[in-house]
Scaffold this motif. Structure first.
Motif, PDB file in Angstrom:
ATOM      1  N   HIS A  58       0.809  -1.224   0.000  1.00 56.86           N
ATOM      2  CA  HIS A  58       0.000   0.000   0.000  1.00 56.86           C
ATOM      3  C   HIS A  58       0.841   1.273   0.000  1.00 56.86           C
ATOM      4  N   TRP A  59       2.162   1.123   0.059  1.00 56.11           N
ATOM      5  CA  TRP A  59       3.021   2.298   0.012  1.00 56.11           C
ATOM      6  C   TRP A  59       2.943   2.918  -1.380  1.00 56.11           C
ATOM      7  N   GLU A  60       2.989   4.222  -1.439  1.00 52.29           N
ATOM      8  CA  GLU A  60       2.930   4.919  -2.725  1.00 52.29           C
ATOM      9  C   GLU A  60       4.076   4.498  -3.635  1.00 52.29           C
ATOM     10  N   SER A  61       5.255   4.264  -3.056  1.00 51.94           N
ATOM     11  CA  SER A  61       6.424   3.893  -3.853  1.00 51.94           C
ATOM     12  C   SER A  61       6.320   2.477  -4.425  1.00 51.94           C
ATOM     13  N   VAL A  62       5.443   1.645  -3.856  1.00 58.19           N
ATOM     14  CA  VAL A  62       5.278   0.272  -4.334  1.00 58.19           C
ATOM     15  C   VAL A  62       4.030   0.159  -5.207  1.00 58.19           C
ATOM     16  N   ALA A  63       2.903   0.580  -4.668  1.00 61.31           N
ATOM     17  CA  ALA A  63       1.615   0.597  -5.386  1.00 61.31           C
ATOM     18  C   ALA A  63       1.340  -0.707  -6.131  1.00 61.31           C
ATOM     19  N   CYS A  64       1.314  -1.801  -5.399  1.00 60.71           N
ATOM     20  CA  CYS A  64       1.048  -3.116  -5.980  1.00 60.71           C
ATOM     21  C   CYS A  64      -0.333  -3.114  -6.642  1.00 60.71           C
ATOM     22  N   ALA A  65      -0.365  -3.428  -7.918  1.00 62.61           N
ATOM     23  CA  ALA A  65      -1.620  -3.394  -8.669  1.00 62.61           C
ATOM     24  C   ALA A  65      -2.241  -4.778  -8.840  1.00 62.61           C
ATOM     25  N   ARG A  66      -1.604  -5.799  -8.297  1.00 59.91           N
ATOM     26  CA  ARG A  66      -2.110  -7.159  -8.451  1.00 59.91           C
ATOM     27  C   ARG A  66      -3.226  -7.441  -7.449  1.00 59.91           C
ATOM     28  N   GLU A  67      -4.061  -8.424  -7.774  1.00 53.96           N
ATOM     29  CA  GLU A  67      -5.141  -8.808  -6.868  1.00 53.96           C
ATOM     30  C   GLU A  67      -4.578  -9.319  -5.540  1.00 53.96           C
ATOM     31  N   TRP A  68      -3.506 -10.086  -5.604  1.00 57.73           N
ATOM     32  CA  TRP A  68      -2.763 -10.549  -4.435  1.00 57.73           C
ATOM     33  C   TRP A  68      -1.329 -10.771  -4.883  1.00 57.73           C
ATOM     34  N   CYS A  69      -0.389 -10.762  -3.932  1.00 56.24           N
ATOM     35  CA  CYS A  69       1.007 -10.899  -4.353  1.00 56.24           C
ATOM     36  C   CYS A  69       1.748 -12.059  -3.698  1.00 56.24           C
TER      37      CYS A  69
END
Length: 85
Positions: A58-69
């Protein structure tokens, strides 16, 4: 044992030995995760799959766009304990 219902977004702190990788290796570190989905592990009594995000997703620098990781196996009694800590 019944698969627990855990709302998406629930934060769970797993201890070493309470979780395993997809290769069946017991986890040796603490792991904080946010649950996306809990799934039954067919043929492996007492364990469930957790599809999760790591807190940094959830960090702005990461911004994971996947449903789950991350997908980890968790022993059901340990999952109940982790949710209620």
């Amino acid at each position: 044992m019944t698969v627990p219902e855990i709302p998406a977004g629930t934060r769970v702190s797993l201890r070493p030995g309470e979780w395993a990788s997809h290769m069946g290796q017991l986890g040796t570190i603490y792991m904080d995760v946010r649950v996306v989905k809990v799934g039954d592990m067919e043929g492996v009594p007492g364990w469930v799959w957790l599809l999760v995000h790591m807190p940094e997703c959830h960090w702005e620098s990461v911004a994971c766009a996947r449903e789950w990781c991350v997908k980890v196996a968790v022993w059901i009694p340990a999952l109940y304990d982790a949710v209620n800590r």
